[in-house]
Design an enzyme around this catalytic site. Sequence first.
Site, mmCIF file in Angstrom:
data_model
loop_
_atom_site.group_PDB
_atom_site.id
_atom_site.type_symbol
_atom_site.label_atom_id
_atom_site.label_comp_id
_atom_site.label_asym_id
_atom_site.label_seq_id
_atom_site.Cartn_x
_atom_site.Cartn_y
_atom_site.Cartn_z
ATOM 1 C CG HIS A 109 -0.349 0.071 2.533
ATOM 2 N ND1 HIS A 109 0.134 1.241 3.066
ATOM 3 C CD2 HIS A 109 -0.140 -0.883 3.464
ATOM 4 C CE1 HIS A 109 0.611 1.002 4.288
ATOM 5 N NE2 HIS A 109 0.468 -0.280 4.544
ATOM 6 C CB CYS A 159 1.851 -3.363 5.163
ATOM 7 S SG CYS A 159 0.226 -3.859 5.784
#
Length: 174
Positions: free
Chosen positions: A131, A149
């Site tokens: 992301h 992440c």
Amino acid sequence: SNPPVPGRFYWVSDTQVRWRPQDFWPANATVNIDASGTKSSFRTGDSLVATIDNKNLKMEIMRNGKLEKTFPVSMGKKGHDTPNGTYYVLEKFADIVMDSSTYGVPVDAPDGYKLKVQDAVRIDNSGTFVHSAPWSTGSQGSTNVSHGCINLSPDNALWFFDNFGSGDPVVIKN
């Protein structure tokens, strides 16, 4: 399939069996399915594979066997290490709220967070995403600062979001 692709069946449950190729599907293959007379078919698109290397904190994107892009990344910091493995794009969100309380860390704890994230691509069911992370652009390519992440700059995350789709592989190593 055309071209023929080796693979194998495996049981998901007592009533569900799946077949998957031994390696990634080749680009532009036609796949015909006949399960006891129920027929379906699909065609693969370009072969698109992202390989993320924790040694050099880079993501290399291969399209049809040729290097197309290289992006700096930041991955999981100590205690939140991003696990090695082969993942597949599951779903995409233009905007999503990420909240540490969903896995037991209160938002107001030292390691807690609750923030809106753009161009989020889920690659596993444990909450790992690729992301946009504008707050970590200074660390991308040099230091791991995320909670697991894969952080990209806004421009690189948008490119990834726009190009990767359901089932495209993301390989994490080192």
